[in-house]
Enzyme design. Sequence first.
Site, PDB file in Angstrom:
ATOM      1  N   PRO A 201       0.782  -1.234   0.000  1.00 14.69           N
ATOM      2  CG  PRO A 201      -0.009  -0.997   2.166  1.00 14.69           C
ATOM      3  CD  PRO A 201       0.719  -1.949   1.277  1.00 14.69           C
ATOM      4  CG  ASP A 224      -0.165   0.238 -11.783  1.00 19.32           C
ATOM      5  OD1 ASP A 224       0.064   0.133 -12.992  1.00 19.32           O
ATOM      6  OD2 ASP A 224      -0.823  -0.583 -11.122  1.00 19.32           O
ATOM      7  CE  LYS A 246      -4.107   0.550 -16.204  1.00 15.29           C
ATOM      8  NZ  LYS A 246      -4.632  -0.599 -15.518  1.00 15.29           N
ATOM      9  N   GLY A 278      -0.487  -2.461  -3.948  1.00 14.61           N
ATOM     10  CA  GLY A 278      -1.183  -3.484  -3.179  1.00 14.61           C
ATOM     11  C   GLY A 278      -0.826  -4.871  -3.649  1.00 14.61           C
ATOM     12  CG  ASP A 279      -2.319  -9.438  -4.073  1.00 15.71           C
ATOM     13  OD1 ASP A 279      -1.438 -10.129  -3.530  1.00 15.71           O
ATOM     14  OD2 ASP A 279      -3.027  -9.846  -5.013  1.00 15.71           O
ATOM     15  CB  THR A 307      -4.701  -6.156  -0.637  1.00 16.46           C
ATOM     16  OG1 THR A 307      -5.600  -5.420  -1.462  1.00 16.46           O
ATOM     17  CG2 THR A 307      -5.430  -6.623   0.621  1.00 16.46           C
ATOM     18  CG  MET A 359     -10.647   1.862  -7.364  1.00 14.66           C
ATOM     19  SD  MET A 359     -10.553   0.862  -8.862  1.00 14.66           S
ATOM     20  CE  MET A 359     -10.873  -0.773  -8.223  1.00 14.66           C
ATOM     21  N   GLY A 388      -3.269   5.349   2.957  1.00 15.81           N
ATOM     22  CA  GLY A 388      -2.957   4.480   4.101  1.00 15.81           C
ATOM     23  C   GLY A 388      -1.532   3.978   4.079  1.00 15.81           C
TER      24      GLY A 388
HETATM   25  N1  SAH Z   1      -4.304  -3.880  -6.195  1.00 17.34           N
HETATM   26  C1  SAH Z   1      -4.549  -2.827  -5.229  1.00 17.34           C
HETATM   27  C2  SAH Z   1      -5.847  -2.108  -5.496  1.00 17.34           C
HETATM   28  C3  SAH Z   1      -5.898  -1.381  -6.782  1.00 17.34           C
HETATM   29  S1  SAH Z   1      -7.397  -0.514  -7.039  1.00 17.34           S
HETATM   30  C4  SAH Z   1      -4.508  -3.393  -3.822  1.00 17.34           C
HETATM   31  O1  SAH Z   1      -4.460  -4.628  -3.650  1.00 17.34           O
HETATM   32  O2  SAH Z   1      -4.468  -2.622  -2.876  1.00 17.34           O
HETATM   33  C5  SAH Z   1      -6.980   1.106  -6.473  1.00 17.34           C
HETATM   34  C6  SAH Z   1      -7.658   1.408  -5.162  1.00 17.34           C
HETATM   35  O3  SAH Z   1      -6.969   0.794  -4.100  1.00 17.34           O
HETATM   36  C7  SAH Z   1      -7.703   2.864  -4.803  1.00 17.34           C
HETATM   37  O4  SAH Z   1      -8.731   3.537  -5.464  1.00 17.34           O
HETATM   38  C8  SAH Z   1      -7.960   2.779  -3.324  1.00 17.34           C
HETATM   39  O5  SAH Z   1      -9.303   2.500  -3.055  1.00 17.34           O
HETATM   40  C9  SAH Z   1      -7.156   1.558  -2.936  1.00 17.34           C
HETATM   41  N2  SAH Z   1      -5.815   1.903  -2.394  1.00 17.34           N
HETATM   42  C10 SAH Z   1      -4.626   1.595  -2.912  1.00 17.34           C
HETATM   43  N3  SAH Z   1      -3.622   2.038  -2.134  1.00 17.34           N
HETATM   44  C11 SAH Z   1      -4.187   2.622  -1.075  1.00 17.34           C
HETATM   45  C12 SAH Z   1      -3.693   3.290   0.091  1.00 17.34           C
HETATM   46  N4  SAH Z   1      -2.369   3.403   0.326  1.00 17.34           N
HETATM   47  N5  SAH Z   1      -4.581   3.789   0.969  1.00 17.34           N
HETATM   48  C13 SAH Z   1      -5.900   3.675   0.750  1.00 17.34           C
HETATM   49  N6  SAH Z   1      -6.428   3.069  -0.326  1.00 17.34           N
HETATM   50  C14 SAH Z   1      -5.586   2.554  -1.245  1.00 17.34           C
END
Ligand code: SAH
Length: 439
Positions: A201, A224, A246, A278-279, A307, A359, A388
């Site tokens: 994250p 990304d 994106k 994330g994942d 994630t 999202m 986060g």
């Molecule tokens: N593959 C990622 C998610 C991608 S979709 C995962 O596993 O975390 C993108 C969304 O992830 C963002 O719109 C938000 O809702 C969330 N996200 C990703 N990083 C974040 C962070 N550091 N804090 C809060 N939400 C996050």
Amino acid sequence: LDHLPIFMALHGKTALVVGGTPAADQRAGLLARAGASVRRVAAEAVTAADLTDVVLAFVATGNADLDRLVAGWARAARVPVNVVDRPDLCDFIMPAIVDRDGVVAAISTGGASPTLARLLRERVEAALPARIGDLAKFAARFRTAAKGVAHRMRFWERTLDGPIGEMVLAGRAAEAEIAMRASLARGDDGQGVVHIVGAGPGDPELLTLRALRLLQRADVILHDDLVAPAILDYARRDAELVSVGKRKGRHSHKQDEINALIVEHARAGKRVVRLKGGDPFVFGRGGEELEYVRAAGIEAFVVPGITAALGCAAATGIPLTHRDLAQSVTFVTAHGRDGEPDIDWRAAARPGQTTVVYMGLSQAPRVRDRLLAAGIQLSMPVAIVDRGTRPDQRVSIGTVGSLPALAAQHAGGGPALIIIGEVAALASAGLPARLAEAS
Ligand code: SAH
């Protein structure tokens, strides 16, 4: 160089250890592991005759005068001696040792600082793959078979540092075996390898060891926008970094273009890391990329990441499940491929559940409406966690009723999650620690 680092064969030879201190025990244990027969003599009983027919001596009697006396006997008998904690009396010094199943690193600061040597050892430990010993054994087994291969050194480099090596390190020994036989039969095809890697994250400390290792070896990193800049700092210095982000309102690559780019670099023989926030398999399109790359006949591996839901939960003190408050947790997205996704809002509205919306910030009014229509209580706690685990993380706590207003406060921030359920009210539990730290 103040000392010559060597690895000494001790099988069938005798080494002397004098003293009953813990340091003496430790040296005796090491010698035994290295195959030496250990002559162990107590401090009260040691004589010059004990140095007969030994190839090494360790002295740790706990008595400075006795240590010096025994070291003198050793020198007279031309037996290399090590006196624990007395560099001035040592013919040789002991390194800090990393032993991964036969692959050994020995680290020394020339006696300047054993603590620094130990700290370095921890870093080496972290950098060495857990199965590096397996890889060494794998290489040993094929050494003879590979004798006749053209460009043998390059062949081995590509094998150990490429897809086959990765298979062994990932514990896929049988597959590696088959790939190795094929590779020996056809020679080298010069193709690269792709790793689809979860970056977590944002906090770099939340990278997995495997992700870190791959970042440090990648030739090309396609990342990304969601990947925090602090994480890219861990990439190999001369790696090519390509942002394929994106982001709304900016030039960005379409998924097809990203797929094509990954394959293009791999075909050029590069080690490609496709780095995702994330994942990769949680709302990350990692599955589509994996399918595409494999269909192109290129080796591809997936490395999981923490994630956002798990990172945000830990960083804010929101337990996603809780014996009294939440018996299940569900991850949903507020964005579907073709408009509004099909989500079971009735399940999300039931008490005793946690729902994490990815999202979802721009859809907050609709999330509230759907939840209310499904019968959720207006007072059900919600938390918004913005960026986060990053240094600029922001958290707001409210209720389903106030969700749109809460979301508006976060507009223009970073990626954000909405956490819905009784557990969201516990977010405050994670905050005082931070505040206390700041004050
Ligand atoms: N593959 C990622 C998610 C991608 S979709 C995962 O596993 O975390 C993108 C969304 O992830 C963002 O719109 C938000 O809702 C969330 N996200 C990703 N990083 C974040 C962070 N550091 N804090 C809060 N939400 C996050």
